[in-house]
Design a protein around this motif. Structure first.
Motif: not given
Lengths: 192, 192
Positions: A105, A128-130, A151-152, A155-156, A158, B183, B187
């Motif tokens: 990512t 970015h995660p949704c 989402v959390k 993150y990074d 995805r 950004h 993470k």
């Protein structure tokens, strides 16, 4: 300026069902300028949405999200964090899943992914995660509480979004070469 | 995810002379998907060159270098480092010169520059200095030794390249809003 890394294409996917971002596996996909014809995200332009808050919703803008790619390593990490068996690329709406790149990512924007056919993708940066894929994963594991955590945890992890830089065919099993763009930090400082 | 910064457009420029990347000032330019029609770098696709070593020279690829922008602050720094009076945007082949952003060249990929007409550009990242503008600057100051120093001194001060995300008009004097993409480093680490 570019470092070469080999990656393997574990699967290729398309979203062709109206109203759904979930992708289905294919043996291969043909990419053109604009993405994968027939795929949900195909087009040199797209309508602005939640990810482009600087535009009125529905405005025609250039499509920098033509193709999305996830990595097997990061999908496994997200599954581990969510305490579930697996996170499948289809649930994330991914077009490709690759293997062999650390922190995929975080691949620098401007990096290229070149396939044996000559097809090539230009990295536009992290996806970015949704919440939506979280809901899909939730539906696979109805006994767990996942949707709100996705989402959390993703993150990074995805994956990335890409623009097609050169048309061609991408196949399951392809060995791709990633020309990883490294920004050279060589700025000369002003002396006063 | 986006921070807003105001910037002023000090000048807009086009390269229309065959065989030259040097730009000339205009009162305004019309941008379309692909860049500025009539400009040297206009096109949704371009021929691969030295900046794309992963392709055979001349291969048709997507054009991520549609429009180039420099900042007044960084041009002044390069001039200072080269011990000359000024570095003009025309000599660098820039399409725009803006004022008001610290370390403009380091603007994160995925940032947007939105103009009063609604026109908007998508930041594709730093432009890397090559020898050619150094030679143009040298020709302006024949008594000094500049050409060989330009690449090093202009590193991370050479501005950015952009893709047109939304068509419209860009005028000298425009107040632009930069939606600077940040950004988020959030993470979640794996515990084992």
């Amino acid at each position: 300026m570019f470092q070469k890394i080999e990656a393997k294409v574990l699967g290729v996917f398309m979203a062709t069902e109206k109203g759904s971002f979930i992708t289905e596996e294919r043996a291969e996909v043909q990419v053109e300028f604009g993405g994968i014809p027939g795929d949900l995200h195909f087009g040199l332009t797209k309508k602005a949405g939640e990810r482009e808050p600087m535009y009125e919703k529905g405005t025609e803008i250039f499509n920098r999200r033509q193709i999305s790619i996830v990595s097997a390593e990061e999908c496994a990490e997200v599954a581990q964090l969510l305490k579930i068996e697996e996170v499948r690329p289809e649930w994330l709406g991914a077009n490709l899943i690759v293997e062999g790149i650390d922190n995929f990512t975080l691949l620098k924007e401007g990096s290229r992914i070149v396939f044996p056919s000559g097809a090539a993708l230009l990295c536009e940066g992290a996806n970015h995660p949704c919440i939506h894929p979280g809901k899909v994963i939730q539906s696979q594991y109805p006994e767990k509480k996942i949707a709100g955590k996705f989402v959390k945890m993703a993150y990074d992890r995805r994956g990335i979004v890409c623009v097609v830089e050169k048309p061609g065919i991408i196949k399951k099993g392809d060995k791709a070469v990633i020309h990883s763009y490294e920004h050279f930090k060589g700025k000369v400082e002003l002396s006063n």
